[in-house]
Design a protein around this motif. Structure first.
Motif, PDB file in Angstrom:
ATOM      1  N   ASN A 140     -22.672   1.172  10.740  1.00 42.77           N
ATOM      2  CA  ASN A 140     -23.317  -0.106  10.491  1.00 42.77           C
ATOM      3  C   ASN A 140     -22.237  -1.185  10.484  1.00 42.77           C
ATOM      4  O   ASN A 140     -21.522  -1.374   9.501  1.00 42.77           O
ATOM      5  CB  ASN A 140     -24.056  -0.074   9.150  1.00 42.77           C
ATOM      6  CG  ASN A 140     -24.914  -1.301   8.932  1.00 42.77           C
ATOM      7  OD1 ASN A 140     -24.595  -2.387   9.399  1.00 42.77           O
ATOM      8  ND2 ASN A 140     -26.010  -1.125   8.206  1.00 42.77           N
ATOM      9  N   THR A 465     -27.763   2.693   1.360  1.00 47.59           N
ATOM     10  CA  THR A 465     -27.986   1.401   0.721  1.00 47.59           C
ATOM     11  C   THR A 465     -28.155   0.333   1.793  1.00 47.59           C
ATOM     12  O   THR A 465     -27.806   0.539   2.958  1.00 47.59           O
ATOM     13  CB  THR A 465     -26.800   0.988  -0.179  1.00 47.59           C
ATOM     14  OG1 THR A 465     -25.663   0.714   0.655  1.00 47.59           O
ATOM     15  CG2 THR A 465     -26.464   2.066  -1.192  1.00 47.59           C
ATOM     16  N   ASN A 466     -28.656  -0.812   1.392  1.00 46.20           N
ATOM     17  CA  ASN A 466     -28.647  -1.960   2.286  1.00 46.20           C
ATOM     18  C   ASN A 466     -27.401  -2.793   2.017  1.00 46.20           C
ATOM     19  O   ASN A 466     -26.516  -2.377   1.254  1.00 46.20           O
ATOM     20  CB  ASN A 466     -29.935  -2.774   2.141  1.00 46.20           C
ATOM     21  CG  ASN A 466     -30.134  -3.311   0.717  1.00 46.20           C
ATOM     22  OD1 ASN A 466     -29.184  -3.447  -0.061  1.00 46.20           O
ATOM     23  ND2 ASN A 466     -31.380  -3.606   0.379  1.00 46.20           N
ATOM     24  N   ARG A 467     -27.329  -3.975   2.600  1.00 50.92           N
ATOM     25  CA  ARG A 467     -26.122  -4.797   2.467  1.00 50.92           C
ATOM     26  C   ARG A 467     -25.936  -5.357   1.057  1.00 50.92           C
ATOM     27  O   ARG A 467     -24.832  -5.783   0.694  1.00 50.92           O
ATOM     28  CB  ARG A 467     -26.152  -5.940   3.484  1.00 50.92           C
ATOM     29  CG  ARG A 467     -26.076  -5.456   4.912  1.00 50.92           C
ATOM     30  CD  ARG A 467     -26.302  -6.588   5.901  1.00 50.92           C
ATOM     31  NE  ARG A 467     -25.175  -7.481   5.987  1.00 50.92           N
ATOM     32  CZ  ARG A 467     -25.165  -8.566   6.784  1.00 50.92           C
ATOM     33  NH1 ARG A 467     -26.235  -8.881   7.494  1.00 50.92           N
ATOM     34  NH2 ARG A 467     -24.091  -9.341   6.830  1.00 50.92           N
ATOM     35  N   VAL A 472     -31.859   2.684  -1.103  1.00 49.99           N
ATOM     36  CA  VAL A 472     -33.104   2.677  -0.334  1.00 49.99           C
ATOM     37  C   VAL A 472     -33.604   4.096  -0.108  1.00 49.99           C
ATOM     38  O   VAL A 472     -32.849   5.073  -0.178  1.00 49.99           O
ATOM     39  CB  VAL A 472     -32.931   1.968   1.024  1.00 49.99           C
ATOM     40  CG1 VAL A 472     -32.554   0.505   0.824  1.00 49.99           C
ATOM     41  CG2 VAL A 472     -31.879   2.671   1.891  1.00 49.99           C
ATOM     42  N   GLY A 476     -36.183   3.168   4.257  1.00 50.94           N
ATOM     43  CA  GLY A 476     -35.525   1.890   4.101  1.00 50.94           C
ATOM     44  C   GLY A 476     -36.101   1.003   3.034  1.00 50.94           C
ATOM     45  O   GLY A 476     -35.725  -0.176   2.916  1.00 50.94           O
TER      46      GLY A 476
END
Length: 527
Positions: A140, A465-467, A472, A476
Motif C-alpha cells: 500500500n 488497518t486503514n490510513r 478493519v 474493510g
C-alpha cells in the motif's frame, strides 16, 4: 526496524552456555502459556466461547494503549499531549519491549539532516521507487507516503520530548540505499528513545501500569468500549475507554502459533525481548479484525543453535558468500549471495527448505580470513565443533564423513560438492547465478558443516488497518474504537523486511502510534 545486541562480546565468548536447549524450550512454553494468550492457543482461533470476568476494579479513561514499546510510547505521548486521559498497560515488569533494542530511526527532511547536509536530497520518490518494485507493487503505497512524509516531523517531535540522538545520519553500515538512518545516542541505544518518551507521557498526565497484561477487549454492538486487564495479584481490572490502541509487539514468542506456521522453536533463538505472544493479534481477530499476519514478515536471520548470534564467527559465516548451502537432501538450493540484495533474504531462503546446512572447507575459511582479517576464525569454529551445542556442528576430513556425522546422504553431498566445484572452476554459477567472486571451491580438508537455524527478533505485521490506523474487518469495515500500531498493524511490507530503507519499521512505529492517537482523539474522544 533495526535491532542490535547491547552486550559487548569478546572474541571467544560465543557459545550460549550449557543447558540452553532445555532453557529455550522451557522459555517457549512459558511465553505461550501466559494469561494474555489464554493457555497458548493458536492466534486467530476464535471458536472458543467468550470468557466472562468479575472485575475487582474499574477505571474510566479516554484512550488505553496496550504495550509500552516504540509505538506504544509514541501513542501514549501523543494522546496525552492532545489532552486525552490516557492509560498505558505493559504486561512485563520492564517497559520498552523491543524498542529498547532499536538503534535508530529512518526519516527524511528532519532538522538534523538539514543541519548536517546529509541525505537532505532524498525524496519520497526515491524511497517508493525502491520499495514498490521490490514488493512487486503489492504494498500500500499510501501507507508508505504517510509514513515518509511525516518522518522528519516525527524526529523533530521526539527531540522536543527529550529523545536523544547522536547527531549521526548515515546509511546504516552500508546496508541502506539512502543516508536517512538517524542513530540514537549512547552508541545506538533504544533506551534513549523509550525512557524520555515515558517520562514525557507521565509529565503530561498519562498513567503507566506494568505487570498488567490486557486479556480481552470489551465489545458492545460491534464497537470496542475498553478492555479487561489482569493485575499482578490475579484480580481483573475493567478499563472503560473510548478507544483502544493495540501496540503489543507481534507474536514471535507464541510457540503454538509459530509451530502452526512452520517454525520449530526447539532450535531457534529469541534475540528480542520475551513476552511478544500475539496479545494484540488475538484480541483484534476475536473482535472481527482481518488477520493478515501470514502475508507479512519477520525480522529474522540464520544462525546455529547454541552459538551466539552476535559473535564474530556467526556474523562472518552465516551471512552467505563463499560458502555452500544444502538442504535436508544434501542438494544445493539457492545462491548463497541472496542476502547481499536484502539481508532478510537469507532467512527467507533457509525457511524455504525443511532443513538447511552450511558447508565450508579450508579454502573457504582462508578466503574469509583474507577478506576480514579474522585470524582466529578456524579456532573458533573448532571450539564450536568441540561443544556441538545442538547436535549441529561437525568437522571431518572427507565430505562423505561430514555428511554421516550430520545425518545426511554421503553420496548425495559428495555429488553436490563436486558439481559446485565444477561451477567454481568455470567461475560461472549456471545453477543459481551466484557472483563469481564468491565461487570458492570446497577442495581442501578439513570440511565443516553447520546446521542453519533461525534467530528471531519480532514478527512485523498482524491485523489490517486503514490510513488512520483503525482496525478493519476482512471487508474493510472499521471496527469502531479499535486501533493498531507498530508491528501489530504494520502493513508496509509483505513477506520480507527490506533494509533498503533501514529503520523504516521503527519510523512506522512512531508514526503509526502518533497517527492512531490522533485518529482516536478526533473520532472517539472529541466526537
Amino acid at each position: 526496524m533495526s535491532i542490535s545486541n547491547e552486550q559487548g562480546l569478546s572474541r571467544r565468548r560465543f557459545l550460549q552456555g550449557a543447558g540452553l536447549a532445555a532453557a529455550s524450550v522451557a522459555a517457549a512454553g512459558m511465553m505461550a502459556g501466559c494469561a494474555a494468550t489464554g493457555g497458548g492457543e493458536t492466534l486467530g482461533d476464535t471458536g472458543a466461547a467468550p470468557r466472562t470476568y468479575d472485575p475487582a476494579e474499574t477505571m474510566d479513561v479516554d484512550i488505553v494503549v496496550v504495550g509500552s514499546g516504540a509505538s506504544g510510547v509514541a501513542a501514549t505521548v501523543q494522546a496525552a499531549e492532545l489532552g486525552a486521559t490516557t492509560l498505558l498497560l505493559e504486561k512485563s515488569d520492564v517497559t520498552g519491549g523491543n524498542g529498547r533494542l532499536t538503534e535508530g530511526m529512518f526519516a527524511i527532511n528532519s532538522q538534523m539532516q538539514k543541519d548536517l547536509g546529509v541525505g537532505d536530497e532524498v525524496t519520497f520518490r526515491d524511497i517508493i521507487a525502491a520499495e514498490q518494485e521490490f514488493f512487486n507493487y503489492r504494498i500500500n503505497n499510501l501507507l508508505w507516503k504517510d509514513m515518509v512524509d511525516a518522518s522528519g516531523d516525527n524526529i523533530d517531535w521526539m527531540v522536543s520530548h527529550g529523545v536523544q540522538f547522536s547527531g549521526v545520519v548515515d546509511d546504516y553500515h552500508g546496508l541502506g540505499k539512502f543516508d536517512c538512518f538517524h542513530w540514537f545516542d549512547d552508541n545506538g541505544s533504544g533506551s534513549c528513545y523509550i525512557d524520555p518518551m515515558l517520562a514525557s507521557a507521565e509529565k503530561l498526565g498519562a498513567t503507566v501500569m506494568t505487570r498488567t497484561p490486557a486479556v480481552d477487549l470489551i465489545v458492545e454492538d460491534g464497537a470496542v468500549r475498553g478492555l479487561y486487564a489482569e493485575r499482578e495479584d490475579g484480580s481483573i481490572l475493567q478499563v472503560n475507554a473510548k478507544a483502544v490502541i493495540l501496540t503489543s509487539g507481534g507474536y514471535a514468542n507464541n510457540e503454538d502459533t509459530m509451530a502452526e506456521r512452520g517454525y520449530d522453536l526447539t532450535w531457534s533463538h529469541n534475540n528480542g525481548v520475551e513476552g511478544h505472544d500475539g496479545d494484540g493479534l488475538r484480541m483484534a481477530t476475536a473482535a472481527g479484525a482481518h488477520d493478515v499476519s501470514r502475508e507479512r514478515c519477520f525480522l529474522r536471520e540464520p544462525f546455529s543453535f547454541g552459538i551466539d548470534f552476535f559473535a564474530p564467527m556467526s556474523q562472518t559465516i552465516h551471512r552467505g558468500g563463499p560458502v555452500l548451502w544444502v538442504n535436508q537432501d544434501a542438494e544445493r538450493y539457492v545462491s548463497e549471495d541472496c542476502g547481499a540484495f536484502v539481508p532478510q533474504c537469507n532467512g527467507n531462503a533457509v525457511h524455504s527448505q525443511a532443513a538447511s546446512y552450511m558447508v565450508l572447507s579450508q579454502d573457504v575459511i582462508d578466503e574469509f580470513v583474507k577478506r576480514s582479517g579474522y585470524e582466529s576464525l578456524q579456532a573458533d569454529m573448532d571450539e564450536a565443533v568441540a561443544q556441538c551445542p545442538g547436535d549441529n556442528v561437525y568437522k571431518a576430513d572427507t565430505v562423505e564423513e561430514l555428511a554421516r556425522l550430520q545425518g545426511l546422504d554421503g553420496a548425495a553431498l559428495a555429488a553436490t560438492v563436486a558439481r559446485y566445484n565444477e561451477l567454481c572452476a568455470q567461475a560461472s554459477d549456471d545453477d543459481f547465478n551466484k557472483s563469481a567472486a564468491n565461487m570458492v571451491a570446497l577442495a581442501t580438508a578439513p570440511f565443516y558443516i553447520f546446521r542453519q537455524d533461525l534467530a528471531f527478533w519480532t514478527s512485523i505485521g498482524g491485523v489490517d488497518t486503514n490510513r488512520k490506523m483503525e482496525v478493519v474487518t476482512p471487508r474493510g469495515e472499521v471496527i469502531s474504537g479499535l486501533y493498531a500500531a507498530g508491528t501489530d498493524g504494520c502493513n508496509l511490507y509483505r513477506e520480507t523486511y527490506t533494509m533498503s530503507v533501514p529503520a523504516s519499521c521503527n519510523a512506522n512505529n512512531c508514526n503509526s502510534g502518533r497517527t492512531a492517537a490522533k485518529s482516536a482523539f478526533e473520532t472517539c474522544v472529541k466526537a
